[in-house]
Enzyme design. Structure first.
Site, mmCIF file in Angstrom:
data_model
loop_
_atom_site.group_PDB
_atom_site.id
_atom_site.type_symbol
_atom_site.label_atom_id
_atom_site.label_comp_id
_atom_site.label_asym_id
_atom_site.label_seq_id
_atom_site.Cartn_x
_atom_site.Cartn_y
_atom_site.Cartn_z
ATOM 1 C CD GLU A 82 -2.922 -0.845 0.241
ATOM 2 O OE1 GLU A 82 -3.285 0.487 -0.414
ATOM 3 O OE2 GLU A 82 -3.592 -1.685 -0.573
ATOM 4 C CD GLU A 113 6.213 -21.478 10.309
ATOM 5 O OE1 GLU A 113 6.478 -21.608 11.449
ATOM 6 O OE2 GLU A 113 5.248 -21.042 9.742
#
Length: 297
Positions: A82, A113
């Site tokens: 954004e 992960e």
């Protein structure tokens, strides 16, 4: 046996959640969510240090790296994405790295992960003065550990964002932004309170960094990228709100600055020329208030 992190412990307030009527179940979730802002508030002094480090890095030509896995990494990707349309941030200045890559945005990539080397590889090219913001609710994710260790080795600032006061990764970090949200409504579901806390931390971090860099004037965006009709209209609205000028005057100012909002704003607030507005902004490192001070008597 190693003690469980707070995010993995059972919540005594919700042990009968599966027996509750729907409305009461939702109230239990909502009550837990209401605990999150206070946990974030307690972490703000350390978060402020992380913001100042990031501002220094970006002003010096460096970069900020968000690093996370699972929900944490997805929140990081959303926040970073954004910043270009909202604040005109150039590509690559703040980058999010998600364990498992783009495919992990929509679907879990099992085992991603657990790779510390992958975390190191994600931030390859780190330089002294860069910032790595590692997000791990439990504070023990190997992928994040790799990135934080890499930061330490090259002299970049290492910041851990976790929900565990005893996070093992804290030893690898210069700063530990700890939002201790405690056990989840559903045990171990760290997309809930822990996830909300991390989203709030990211929102606060990126917003404060952009404000400190002069990407706003007052509480108005000044580098919004007009990539669609809505955002073109927003530029005009921002100018009218900031200056009190009528829409036609604001449109003319934008035309005179080839659609650039900042010089149009400086032009309208000071009555100067487009060239002088741009020159003042350039000498003020793009900060509108500083540019205005240069032009006003």
């Amino acid at each position: 046996m190693t003690a469980l992190p707070p995010t993995e412990r059972r919540n005594p307030a919700t042990t009968d959640i599966d027996l509750l009527p729907t409305l009461d179940l939702l109230r239990a979730v909502n009550a837990a969510d209401a605990e999150v802002p206070a946990a974030v508030a307690r972490a703000l002094p350390v978060l402020a240090e992380a913001v100042d480090a990031a501002v220094a890095a970006l002003r010096g030509g460096g970069r900020v790296h968000y690093v996370g896995a699972g929900s944490s990494g997805r929140y990081a990707v959303l926040d970073a994405a954004e910043l270009a349309p909202t604040y005109g941030l150039e590509p690559g200045r703040i980058t999010a790295h998600l364990a498992g890559g783009p495919a992990a945005l929509a679907q879990a990539v099992e085992g991603a992960e657990d790779s510390e080397p992958a975390g190191r590889e994600a931030v390859a090219g780190l330089r002294p003065g860069d910032v790595v913001l590692g997000l791990a609710a439990s504070g023990r994710t190997p992928y994040v550990a790799g990135a934080l260790a890499a930061a330490r080795e090259v002299g970049a600032k290492a910041v851990l964002v976790s929900c565990n006061p005893q996070a093992p990764l804290a030893d690898l970090a210069d700063l530990h932004v700890c939002t201790d949200t405690g056990p989840e409504v559903v045990t171990g579901s760290t997309r809930m309170k822990a996830g909300s806390a991390q989203k709030l931390v990211l929102h606060g971090f990126s917003t404060a960094v952009m404000v400190r860099l002069g990407r706003t004037w007052s509480n108005l965006m000044t580098e919004v990228a007009a990539t669609n009709a809505k955002l073109v209209g927003r530029k005009l609205t921002i100018l009218t709100q900031a200056t009190g000028a009528d829409p036609d005057t604001c449109r003319a100012a934008l035309r005179s600055t080839e659609g650039e909002l900042k010089p149009a704003l400086v032009l309208l607030l000071t009555g100067t020329t487009p060239a002088a507005a741009r020159a003042a902004l350039h000498s003020a490192d793009g900060v509108v208030r500083a540019a205005l001070d240069k032009l006003r008597p």
